[in-house]
Design an enzyme around this catalytic site. Structure first.
Site, PDB file in Angstrom:
ATOM      1  CB  CYS A   1       9.375  17.047-105.265  1.00  0.00           C
ATOM      2  SG  CYS A   1       9.543  18.845-103.440  1.00  0.00           S
TER       3      CYS A   1
ATOM      4  CB  CYS B   1      16.141  21.433-102.652  1.00  0.00           C
ATOM      5  SG  CYS B   1      14.957  22.087-103.362  1.00  0.00           S
TER       6      CYS B   1
HETATM    7  N1  DGL Z   1      12.320  21.265-105.076  1.00  0.00           N
HETATM    8  C1  DGL Z   1      11.541  20.792-104.126  1.00  0.00           C
HETATM    9  C2  DGL Z   1      12.933  19.583-103.556  1.00  0.00           C
HETATM   10  O1  DGL Z   1      13.140  19.413-104.155  1.00  0.00           O
HETATM   11  C3  DGL Z   1      10.923  21.890-103.572  1.00  0.00           C
HETATM   12  C4  DGL Z   1      10.756  23.580-103.850  1.00  0.00           C
HETATM   13  C5  DGL Z   1       9.565  24.011-102.513  1.00  0.00           C
HETATM   14  O2  DGL Z   1       9.247  24.093-103.212  1.00  0.00           O
HETATM   15  O3  DGL Z   1       9.855  24.308-101.669  1.00  0.00           O
HETATM   16  O4  DGL Z   1      12.403  19.955-102.241  1.00  0.00           O
END
Ligand code: DGL
Length: 272
Positions: A76, A189
């Site tokens: 993440c 993301c």
């Molecule tokens: N998948 C996450 C990222 O790479 C974040 C998504 C979220 O919960 O806003 O930033």
């Protein structure tokens, strides 16, 4: 006796980190994988930094106690760009973070601009700006932060169909440039590679689509070597990874396809 397979924990706010899990499965098919979706606190991208650091630390410490992984991956960008030093202090095993792939994008772009698509949190981070200053200061960065796109990707993983018109609206700031003006886009993301096809049809002028998936799988390979672990001991027949949620799913959240595709044989809830 065959040694126990290396145990790798992959963690995200939701199902975005599955894009990283997939790359790890492809490169290191013999590892035992535990995927954690912190769905009780989803989404991360709109949360204040202090709240996020506290939450990620809490979930991380609990997962480490529960599963004793050999390697942990914060799959993440939103969490890694703010909480990595904190979580590294909490566990003894190596922690791999996923941060915006600014450097590879700056190495490949042929246009004076590069697009950066991330959560609002990642776009605002001083960490992201420091990557730009260090590796890409000679480019003009067109930044778009969208939590709606995270929701659309998450929805798709639960069997939904993301509305193409919504995706087109989100990426509209990039479409004002021609292919000769903007040829590279960073998907900063982990949810966004899951809607790459939809993004590609909305942005036909983009030539280079940059994400962190294979770089993270390479990094896992590095740590497997450092720790003397073998990523190939688990036989295909025995391969049954597991998925953990921090809250019970809603009835409409259909996870069956994801479980099947990624061999996630066991589902459990950790109330954190
Ligand atoms: N998948 C996450 C990222 O790479 C974040 C998504 C979220 O919960 O806003 O930033």
């Amino acid at each position: 006796m065959t040694p126990a397979p290396a145990k790798i924990l992959v963690f995200d706010s939701g199902l975005g980190g599955i894009s990283i899990l997939e790359a790890i499965q492809q490169q290191h098919p013999g590892c035992a994988l535990i995927y954690c979706s912190d769905n009780a606190a989803f989404p991360y991208g709109t949360k204040p930094e202090a709240q996020l650091i506290e939450r990620v630390g809490k979930v991380f410490a609990r997962l480490d106690r529960e599963f004793h992984p050999d390697i942990l991956v914060v799959a993440c960008n939103t969490a890694s760009t703010v909480a990595l030093p904190h979580v590294r202090n909490l566990v003894r095993a190596p922690v791999i973070g996923v941060v915006p792939a600014i450097k590879p994008a700056a190495a490949i772009a042929q246009t004076p601009r590069i697009g950066l698509l991330a959560t609002p949190g990642t776009i605002q981070r001083s960490y992201t700006q420091s990557l730009i200053d260090e590796f890409g200061s000679h480019y003009d960065w067109i930044k778009v932060g969208s939590s709606e796109l995270v929701q659309l990707a998450e929805h798709k993983m639960y069997g939904g169909i993301p509305a193409q018109s919504s995706i087109e609206k989100i990426v509209a700031p990039f479409t004002q440039f021609s292919a000769g003006e903007l040829d590279t886009l960073v998907l900063a993301c982990t949810h966004f590679p899951l809607v790459k096809q939809e993004l590609q049809s909305a942005l036909p002028g983009i030539k280079n689509w940059i994400d962190s998936t294979s770089a993270i799988a390479n990094r896992v390979g590095f740590w497997l070597g450092e720790l003397g672990l073998n990523g190939n001991t688990l036989h295909a027949m025995d391969r049954s990874h597991q998925i953990v949620f921090t809250k019970v799913l809603d009835e409409k959240e259909n996870i069956a396809q994801v479980l099947k595709k990624f061999h996630l044989g066991k589902t459990s809830i950790l109330d954190i």
